[in-house]
Motif scaffolding. Sequence first.
Motif, PDB file in Angstrom:
ATOM      1  N   ARG A 263       0.831  -1.209   0.000  1.00 55.60           N
ATOM      2  CA  ARG A 263       0.000   0.000   0.000  1.00 55.60           C
ATOM      3  C   ARG A 263       0.864   1.258   0.000  1.00 55.60           C
ATOM      4  O   ARG A 263       0.555   2.232  -0.695  1.00 55.60           O
ATOM      5  CB  ARG A 263      -0.922   0.011   1.219  1.00 55.60           C
ATOM      6  N   GLY A 264       1.959   1.226   0.761  1.00 50.15           N
ATOM      7  CA  GLY A 264       2.856   2.374   0.782  1.00 50.15           C
ATOM      8  C   GLY A 264       3.477   2.635  -0.576  1.00 50.15           C
ATOM      9  O   GLY A 264       3.573   3.787  -1.027  1.00 50.15           O
ATOM     10  N   PHE A 265       3.886   1.565  -1.276  1.00 49.89           N
ATOM     11  CA  PHE A 265       4.465   1.720  -2.614  1.00 49.89           C
ATOM     12  C   PHE A 265       3.430   2.271  -3.587  1.00 49.89           C
ATOM     13  O   PHE A 265       3.694   3.219  -4.332  1.00 49.89           O
ATOM     14  CB  PHE A 265       5.000   0.380  -3.116  1.00 49.89           C
ATOM     15  N   ASP A 266       2.235   1.669  -3.590  1.00 51.37           N
ATOM     16  CA  ASP A 266       1.190   2.127  -4.502  1.00 51.37           C
ATOM     17  C   ASP A 266       0.837   3.590  -4.255  1.00 51.37           C
ATOM     18  O   ASP A 266       0.678   4.373  -5.192  1.00 51.37           O
ATOM     19  CB  ASP A 266      -0.056   1.260  -4.361  1.00 51.37           C
ATOM     20  N   ASN A 267       0.714   3.960  -2.979  1.00 47.28           N
ATOM     21  CA  ASN A 267       0.347   5.345  -2.668  1.00 47.28           C
ATOM     22  C   ASN A 267       1.424   6.318  -3.122  1.00 47.28           C
ATOM     23  O   ASN A 267       1.117   7.441  -3.548  1.00 47.28           O
ATOM     24  CB  ASN A 267       0.089   5.507  -1.170  1.00 47.28           C
ATOM     25  N   TYR A 268       2.679   5.910  -3.054  1.00 54.76           N
ATOM     26  CA  TYR A 268       3.747   6.784  -3.526  1.00 54.76           C
ATOM     27  C   TYR A 268       3.691   6.927  -5.047  1.00 54.76           C
ATOM     28  O   TYR A 268       3.925   8.015  -5.588  1.00 54.76           O
ATOM     29  CB  TYR A 268       5.112   6.233  -3.105  1.00 54.76           C
ATOM     30  N   MET A 269       3.386   5.855  -5.751  1.00 56.63           N
ATOM     31  CA  MET A 269       3.244   5.937  -7.197  1.00 56.63           C
ATOM     32  C   MET A 269       2.002   6.763  -7.576  1.00 56.63           C
ATOM     33  O   MET A 269       2.027   7.536  -8.532  1.00 56.63           O
ATOM     34  CB  MET A 269       3.125   4.533  -7.805  1.00 56.63           C
ATOM     35  N   HIS A 270       0.921   6.609  -6.811  1.00 55.46           N
ATOM     36  CA  HIS A 270      -0.260   7.441  -7.035  1.00 55.46           C
ATOM     37  C   HIS A 270       0.104   8.919  -6.857  1.00 55.46           C
ATOM     38  O   HIS A 270      -0.399   9.782  -7.594  1.00 55.46           O
ATOM     39  CB  HIS A 270      -1.380   7.071  -6.055  1.00 55.46           C
ATOM     40  N   TYR A 271       0.959   9.194  -5.889  1.00 49.74           N
ATOM     41  CA  TYR A 271       1.380  10.577  -5.648  1.00 49.74           C
ATOM     42  C   TYR A 271       2.130  11.134  -6.857  1.00 49.74           C
ATOM     43  O   TYR A 271       1.959  12.305  -7.208  1.00 49.74           O
ATOM     44  CB  TYR A 271       2.274  10.640  -4.407  1.00 49.74           C
ATOM     45  N   GLN A 272       2.952  10.312  -7.486  1.00 45.32           N
ATOM     46  CA  GLN A 272       3.685  10.761  -8.663  1.00 45.32           C
ATOM     47  C   GLN A 272       2.715  11.262  -9.741  1.00 45.32           C
ATOM     48  O   GLN A 272       2.937  12.302 -10.371  1.00 45.32           O
ATOM     49  CB  GLN A 272       4.542   9.627  -9.228  1.00 45.32           C
ATOM     50  N   VAL A 273       1.639  10.504  -9.941  1.00 46.60           N
ATOM     51  CA  VAL A 273       0.640  10.888 -10.941  1.00 46.60           C
ATOM     52  C   VAL A 273      -0.098  12.148 -10.488  1.00 46.60           C
ATOM     53  O   VAL A 273      -0.242  13.116 -11.242  1.00 46.60           O
ATOM     54  CB  VAL A 273      -0.368   9.753 -11.179  1.00 46.60           C
ATOM     55  N   GLY A 274      -0.574  12.148  -9.243  1.00 45.31           N
ATOM     56  CA  GLY A 274      -1.330  13.278  -8.726  1.00 45.31           C
ATOM     57  C   GLY A 274      -0.520  14.567  -8.699  1.00 45.31           C
ATOM     58  O   GLY A 274      -1.046  15.647  -9.007  1.00 45.31           O
ATOM     59  N   ASN A 275       0.745  14.474  -8.351  1.00 45.58           N
ATOM     60  CA  ASN A 275       1.596  15.657  -8.294  1.00 45.58           C
ATOM     61  C   ASN A 275       1.826  16.227  -9.693  1.00 45.58           C
ATOM     62  O   ASN A 275       1.902  17.449  -9.878  1.00 45.58           O
ATOM     63  CB  ASN A 275       2.933  15.301  -7.642  1.00 45.58           C
ATOM     64  N   ASN A 276       1.921  15.344 -10.691  1.00 46.76           N
ATOM     65  CA  ASN A 276       2.057  15.803 -12.067  1.00 46.76           C
ATOM     66  C   ASN A 276       0.789  16.540 -12.513  1.00 46.76           C
ATOM     67  O   ASN A 276       0.860  17.610 -13.129  1.00 46.76           O
ATOM     68  CB  ASN A 276       2.321  14.621 -12.986  1.00 46.76           C
ATOM     69  N   PHE A 277      -0.372  15.999 -12.178  1.00 42.06           N
ATOM     70  CA  PHE A 277      -1.633  16.656 -12.518  1.00 42.06           C
ATOM     71  C   PHE A 277      -1.729  18.019 -11.838  1.00 42.06           C
ATOM     72  O   PHE A 277      -2.222  18.981 -12.437  1.00 42.06           O
ATOM     73  CB  PHE A 277      -2.817  15.785 -12.110  1.00 42.06           C
ATOM     74  N   LYS A 278      -1.274  18.098 -10.596  1.00 42.03           N
ATOM     75  CA  LYS A 278      -1.329  19.385  -9.887  1.00 42.03           C
ATOM     76  C   LYS A 278      -0.514  20.433 -10.627  1.00 42.03           C
ATOM     77  O   LYS A 278      -0.950  21.578 -10.797  1.00 42.03           O
ATOM     78  CB  LYS A 278      -0.788  19.220  -8.464  1.00 42.03           C
ATOM     79  N   GLY A 279       0.664  20.048 -11.082  1.00 37.36           N
ATOM     80  CA  GLY A 279       1.512  20.985 -11.803  1.00 37.36           C
ATOM     81  C   GLY A 279       0.919  21.413 -13.135  1.00 37.36           C
ATOM     82  O   GLY A 279       1.120  22.549 -13.577  1.00 37.36           O
ATOM     83  N   LEU A 280       0.154  20.523 -13.765  1.00 37.75           N
ATOM     84  CA  LEU A 280      -0.424  20.834 -15.071  1.00 37.75           C
ATOM     85  C   LEU A 280      -1.751  21.587 -14.993  1.00 37.75           C
ATOM     86  O   LEU A 280      -2.034  22.456 -15.817  1.00 37.75           O
ATOM     87  CB  LEU A 280      -0.646  19.540 -15.862  1.00 37.75           C
ATOM     88  N   PHE A 281      -2.571  21.259 -14.003  1.00 39.26           N
ATOM     89  CA  PHE A 281      -3.947  21.735 -13.999  1.00 39.26           C
ATOM     90  C   PHE A 281      -4.288  22.763 -12.929  1.00 39.26           C
ATOM     91  O   PHE A 281      -5.292  23.461 -13.039  1.00 39.26           O
ATOM     92  CB  PHE A 281      -4.913  20.549 -13.815  1.00 39.26           C
ATOM     93  N   ARG A 282      -3.499  22.863 -11.861  1.00 39.99           N
ATOM     94  CA  ARG A 282      -3.860  23.701 -10.722  1.00 39.99           C
ATOM     95  C   ARG A 282      -3.928  25.181 -11.116  1.00 39.99           C
ATOM     96  O   ARG A 282      -3.021  25.715 -11.756  1.00 39.99           O
ATOM     97  CB  ARG A 282      -2.854  23.505  -9.592  1.00 39.99           C
ATOM     98  N   SER A 283      -5.021  25.841 -10.729  1.00 34.75           N
ATOM     99  CA  SER A 283      -5.172  27.274 -10.966  1.00 34.75           C
ATOM    100  C   SER A 283      -6.163  27.839  -9.958  1.00 34.75           C
ATOM    101  O   SER A 283      -6.799  27.100  -9.196  1.00 34.75           O
ATOM    102  CB  SER A 283      -5.673  27.541 -12.389  1.00 34.75           C
ATOM    103  N   ALA A 284      -6.314  29.165  -9.968  1.00 33.42           N
ATOM    104  CA  ALA A 284      -7.206  29.816  -9.016  1.00 33.42           C
ATOM    105  C   ALA A 284      -8.668  29.506  -9.283  1.00 33.42           C
ATOM    106  O   ALA A 284      -9.521  29.663  -8.405  1.00 33.42           O
ATOM    107  CB  ALA A 284      -6.984  31.325  -9.040  1.00 33.42           C
TER     108      ALA A 284
END
Length: 321
Positions: free
Chosen positions: A114-135
């Motif tokens: 679960r720890g490994f999967d959650n870290y890999m999920h974070y990689q995807v989520g963090n990339n989306f944050k950088g691409l899509f996050r706005s006000a």
Amino acid sequence: IADQFVPEIWGQAILDVFQQTIMMNNMGVNLSPDVASAGDVIHLPHYGTPALQAVTHGEEIAVDISGSDTSAQTDLTIDQYNVSSVYVPDITTVQSSYDLMSIYVKQLAYANARGFDNYMHYQVGNNFKGLFRSATGAVGGDANNSMHIVTTGSVLSQANVTSLFALILGETGSTDGWNLVLSPAMYSSLNALTEYAQGTQATLGASFGRTGNAGAILGMPVWISQSPYMATDGTDVAASEGKGILGLQALDSNAAQENDIVYGYAIHESALYYAFSRQAKITASYRHSYLSTLITCESAYGGAFRNTDADGNRRCFALID
């Protein structure tokens, strides 16, 4: 006692359960052999496509360094080191019981997986944050965008599938190497896709209505994910060390559009990279003062994600409401 408690079969059993439990290892490239001997950083250079040129007999070619000589790179660092542990009292009879031991095996392995999967999920989520996050929430949140597809709530529609298919074909020419990862809510909505879910010739297979196993859509294996960064309430995700969850900001930077939520994504195998320097390693030692055997399961790993909003470099498309 410890040697009797954890013979080689238990170490292998934990590794087997670990490998059966993790899901995100199916999404990317395993670079573990590169850190098997030593080292904790893997450099992944970004190579473009060299330009063609005409050859003139007897003349030296003009080397194109723009596509093959670049300082741009992604680093994969082995920086995640986690352990799960349990004390097993002498009073238990688990030493001689395979069934009882399997309970401990599954729990220790599950915690690491679960720890490994959650870290890999974070990689995807963090990339989306950088691409899509706005006000105002997800960039392009009101229309189809080159990097994500708008959904209606958590339901995957036929129009979404069509748009997603077109974007993937535009990037790689086929669905080879692509996987479709869905939240439980969006996965369950597949039953409403009558063009795919119903009938003996349906893409999801004739057994979908009986087994619930989606199989594949348009050549993409379909996975159900328990990612803590998908199907949330639209607010920031808080860190949880015990589950290996890293904190991540929501797509809305001013908390006014908290209904912008990731429900799934299509990911190409060239987007995600990971490596283990230690995978579900089991260790046991007897603690006389506790009259118990301490069992630990440890893993050390790292990951890297490459996905940008540029032609030829889009390797993950988000399904965002």
